[in-house]
Design a protein around this motif. Structure first.
Motif, short mmCIF file in Angstrom:
data_model
loop_
_atom_site.label_atom_id
_atom_site.label_comp_id
_atom_site.label_asym_id
_atom_site.label_seq_id
_atom_site.Cartn_x
_atom_site.Cartn_y
_atom_site.Cartn_z
N TYR A 1 38.37 -39.63 -25.88
CA TYR A 1 38.37 -38.35 -25.74
C TYR A 1 39.72 -38.77 -24.75
N TYR A 2 39.72 -39.52 -23.83
CA TYR A 2 40.85 -38.81 -22.55
C TYR A 2 42.30 -39.94 -23.31
N GLU A 3 41.11 -40.89 -24.02
CA GLU A 3 42.94 -42.19 -24.86
C GLU A 3 43.33 -41.36 -25.82
N ILE A 4 42.84 -40.67 -26.80
CA ILE A 4 43.36 -39.18 -27.70
C ILE A 4 44.17 -39.24 -27.13
N LEU A 5 43.95 -37.78 -25.87
CA LEU A 5 44.53 -36.68 -25.25
C LEU A 5 46.09 -37.96 -24.43
N GLY A 6 45.68 -38.91 -24.22
CA GLY A 6 46.81 -39.66 -23.90
C GLY A 6 47.78 -40.25 -24.65
N ALA A 7 47.65 -39.71 -25.94
CA ALA A 7 48.32 -40.27 -27.07
C ALA A 7 49.05 -39.04 -27.77
N THR A 8 48.87 -38.65 -27.41
CA THR A 8 48.92 -36.49 -27.72
C THR A 8 49.93 -36.04 -27.09
N HIS A 9 50.43 -34.94 -28.29
CA HIS A 9 51.93 -34.02 -27.37
C HIS A 9 51.88 -32.84 -28.12
N LEU A 10 52.23 -31.72 -27.29
CA LEU A 10 52.25 -30.75 -27.81
C LEU A 10 53.31 -30.76 -28.91
N TYR A 11 53.28 -29.72 -30.44
CA TYR A 11 54.18 -29.77 -31.45
C TYR A 11 55.30 -28.36 -31.20
#
Length: 96
Positions: free
Chosen positions: A86-96
């Protein structure tokens, strides 16, 4: 409910437009972990993507996973609901 309104690949970026008015963090995580990353477990990976956009019906709000799905194999090897994933995915994510 989960069937995309449109799916497009442009310049190595996969864009999924879902029929929701708002893409929540929960929807985004479900699309990645139960949908796109599942392709690796079924030997049908989407290779060569540089990013994944999961957007609302208007294409104006959502989330972007940087680096494509290259780490899905690692994520699939963990128990369902893993906080590390979960944290790895969010760490590689940004808002559009």
């Amino acid at each position: 409910m989960w069937q995309p309104q449109s799916v497009a690949i442009d310049g190595g970026v996969l864009t999924l437009v879902l029929p929701q008015n708002r893409i929540s963090e929960e929807i985004y995580m479900a699309v990645l972990t139960s949908g796109l990353c599942l392709g690796f477990a079924m030997d049908k990976p989407l290779n060569g993507l540089s990013g994944i956009e999961v957007l609302n019906r208007h294409g104006r709000q959502g989330y972007v996973l940087e680096h494509g799905l290259e780490t899905c194999e690692t994520w699939n090897g963990r128990p369902v609901g893993s906080k590390t994933t979960y944290y790895e995915i969010l760490g590689a994510t940004h808002l559009y």
